[in-house]
Motif scaffolding. Structure first.
Motif, PDB file in Angstrom:
ATOM      1  N   ILE A   7       1.489  -2.319 -18.487  1.00 40.29           N
ATOM      2  CA  ILE A   7       1.288  -3.256 -17.184  1.00 40.29           C
ATOM      3  C   ILE A   7       1.997  -2.834 -16.081  1.00 40.29           C
ATOM      4  O   ILE A   7       1.502  -2.898 -14.929  1.00 40.29           O
ATOM      5  N   ILE A   8       3.295  -2.462 -16.127  1.00 39.24           N
ATOM      6  CA  ILE A   8       3.904  -2.223 -15.127  1.00 39.24           C
ATOM      7  C   ILE A   8       3.385  -0.860 -14.397  1.00 39.24           C
ATOM      8  O   ILE A   8       3.144  -0.836 -13.142  1.00 39.24           O
ATOM      9  N   TYR A   9       2.910   0.092 -14.997  1.00 38.80           N
ATOM     10  CA  TYR A   9       2.678   1.454 -14.651  1.00 38.80           C
ATOM     11  C   TYR A   9       1.113   0.858 -13.723  1.00 38.80           C
ATOM     12  O   TYR A   9       0.981   1.276 -12.696  1.00 38.80           O
ATOM     13  N   GLN A  10       0.234  -0.099 -14.346  1.00 38.76           N
ATOM     14  CA  GLN A  10      -0.974  -0.370 -13.840  1.00 38.76           C
ATOM     15  C   GLN A  10      -0.785  -1.035 -12.479  1.00 38.76           C
ATOM     16  O   GLN A  10      -1.251  -0.805 -11.542  1.00 38.76           O
ATOM     17  N   PHE A  11       0.122  -2.103 -12.445  1.00 37.81           N
ATOM     18  CA  PHE A  11       0.738  -2.764 -11.236  1.00 37.81           C
ATOM     19  C   PHE A  11       1.017  -1.898 -10.131  1.00 37.81           C
ATOM     20  O   PHE A  11       0.718  -1.786  -8.991  1.00 37.81           O
ATOM     21  N   ALA A  12       2.010  -0.834 -10.626  1.00 35.39           N
ATOM     22  CA  ALA A  12       2.326   0.405  -9.382  1.00 35.39           C
ATOM     23  C   ALA A  12       1.355   1.103  -8.995  1.00 35.39           C
ATOM     24  O   ALA A  12       1.285   1.192  -7.809  1.00 35.39           O
ATOM     25  N   ARG A  13       0.443   1.236  -9.713  1.00 35.32           N
ATOM     26  CA  ARG A  13      -0.859   2.211  -9.305  1.00 35.32           C
ATOM     27  C   ARG A  13      -1.655   1.358  -8.187  1.00 35.32           C
ATOM     28  O   ARG A  13      -2.160   1.643  -7.366  1.00 35.32           O
ATOM     29  N   VAL A  15      -0.422  -1.217  -6.455  1.00 36.93           N
ATOM     30  CA  VAL A  15       0.257  -1.540  -5.203  1.00 36.93           C
ATOM     31  C   VAL A  15       0.022  -0.034  -4.457  1.00 36.93           C
ATOM     32  O   VAL A  15      -0.023  -0.223  -3.054  1.00 36.93           O
ATOM     33  N   MET A  16       0.171   1.005  -5.023  1.00 40.27           N
ATOM     34  CA  MET A  16      -0.108   2.250  -4.264  1.00 40.27           C
ATOM     35  C   MET A  16      -1.240   2.448  -3.691  1.00 40.27           C
ATOM     36  O   MET A  16      -1.499   2.848  -2.654  1.00 40.27           O
ATOM     37  N   THR A  17      -2.568   2.124  -4.428  1.00 36.22           N
ATOM     38  CA  THR A  17      -3.819   2.009  -4.086  1.00 36.22           C
ATOM     39  C   THR A  17      -3.871   1.322  -2.903  1.00 36.22           C
ATOM     40  O   THR A  17      -4.671   1.706  -1.743  1.00 36.22           O
ATOM     41  N   GLU A  18      -3.434   0.017  -2.791  1.00 37.54           N
ATOM     42  CA  GLU A  18      -3.529  -0.802  -1.677  1.00 37.54           C
ATOM     43  C   GLU A  18      -2.747  -0.266  -0.497  1.00 37.54           C
ATOM     44  O   GLU A  18      -3.250  -0.405   0.621  1.00 37.54           O
ATOM     45  N   LYS A  22      -4.226   0.752   3.327  1.00 36.35           N
ATOM     46  CA  LYS A  22      -3.893   0.433   4.603  1.00 36.35           C
ATOM     47  C   LYS A  22      -3.499   1.882   5.335  1.00 36.35           C
ATOM     48  O   LYS A  22      -3.867   1.754   6.570  1.00 36.35           O
ATOM     49  N   LEU A  23      -2.970   2.745   4.906  1.00 37.68           N
ATOM     50  CA  LEU A  23      -2.634   4.226   5.562  1.00 37.68           C
ATOM     51  C   LEU A  23      -3.894   4.644   5.871  1.00 37.68           C
ATOM     52  O   LEU A  23      -3.917   5.498   6.982  1.00 37.68           O
ATOM     53  N   SER A  24      -4.983   4.858   5.346  1.00 36.81           N
ATOM     54  CA  SER A  24      -6.085   5.479   5.571  1.00 36.81           C
ATOM     55  C   SER A  24      -7.082   4.699   6.496  1.00 36.81           C
ATOM     56  O   SER A  24      -7.811   5.444   7.022  1.00 36.81           O
ATOM     57  N   ALA A  25      -6.662   3.707   6.872  1.00 42.72           N
ATOM     58  CA  ALA A  25      -7.475   2.876   7.903  1.00 42.72           C
ATOM     59  C   ALA A  25      -7.331   3.785   9.328  1.00 42.72           C
ATOM     60  O   ALA A  25      -6.248   4.064   9.777  1.00 42.72           O
ATOM     61  N   PHE A  31     -10.987   5.723   2.756  1.00 41.25           N
ATOM     62  CA  PHE A  31     -10.336   5.487   1.469  1.00 41.25           C
ATOM     63  C   PHE A  31     -11.297   5.976   0.235  1.00 41.25           C
ATOM     64  O   PHE A  31     -10.997   6.372  -0.639  1.00 41.25           O
ATOM     65  N   THR A  32     -12.373   5.305   0.423  1.00 47.10           N
ATOM     66  CA  THR A  32     -13.292   5.255  -0.861  1.00 47.10           C
ATOM     67  C   THR A  32     -13.527   6.860  -1.249  1.00 47.10           C
ATOM     68  O   THR A  32     -14.011   7.117  -2.146  1.00 47.10           O
ATOM     69  N   GLU A  33     -13.940   7.670  -0.064  1.00 48.78           N
ATOM     70  CA  GLU A  33     -14.170   9.277  -0.314  1.00 48.78           C
ATOM     71  C   GLU A  33     -12.726   9.919  -0.923  1.00 48.78           C
ATOM     72  O   GLU A  33     -13.146  10.473  -1.607  1.00 48.78           O
ATOM     73  N   ALA A  34     -11.871   9.328  -0.454  1.00 53.54           N
ATOM     74  CA  ALA A  34     -10.417  10.078  -0.617  1.00 53.54           C
ATOM     75  C   ALA A  34     -10.500   9.831  -2.031  1.00 53.54           C
ATOM     76  O   ALA A  34      -9.997  10.527  -2.946  1.00 53.54           O
ATOM     77  N   VAL A  35     -10.522   8.730  -2.649  1.00 51.10           N
ATOM     78  CA  VAL A  35     -10.155   8.330  -3.953  1.00 51.10           C
ATOM     79  C   VAL A  35     -11.458   8.838  -4.979  1.00 51.10           C
ATOM     80  O   VAL A  35     -10.961   9.263  -5.970  1.00 51.10           O
ATOM     81  N   SER A  36     -12.543   9.159  -4.503  1.00 46.45           N
ATOM     82  CA  SER A  36     -13.500   9.642  -5.359  1.00 46.45           C
ATOM     83  C   SER A  36     -13.475  11.140  -5.414  1.00 46.45           C
ATOM     84  O   SER A  36     -14.318  11.652  -6.373  1.00 46.45           O
TER      85      SER A  36
END
Length: 73
Positions: A7-13, A15-18, A22-25, A31-36
């Motif tokens: 659960i902590i690992y998923q939460f950390a992921r 937070v990192m994704t969010e 913000k940084l990719s704006a 962001f969607t292209e970078a993640v895919s």
């Protein structure tokens, strides 16, 4: 235990994704292209994932140990 670490690992992921959103704006790659995008070498990507997961587990176990020792004193 293992559920808590997961659960902590998923939460950390999350937070990192969010944070990445913000940084990719305003950048050239949305962001969607970078993640895919898939990494060129999946073995290296999986290895990095395992290393990160294991490091988080070590940190949480050490923190738990310190808290238990503090509780004993």
């Amino acid at each position: 235990g293992a559920k808590f670490v997961r659960i902590i690992y998923q939460f950390a992921r999350y937070v990192m994704t969010e944070d990445m959103k913000k940084l990719s704006a305003g950048t050239s790659t949305p962001f969607t292209e970078a993640v895919s995008l898939r990494p060129e070498d999946m073995y290296i990507a999986e290895t990095r994932h395992r290393v990160g997961y294991n490091k988080l587990l070590q940190v949480l176990q050490k923190e738990d140990f310190v808290i238990q020792e503090y509780g004993k004193k």
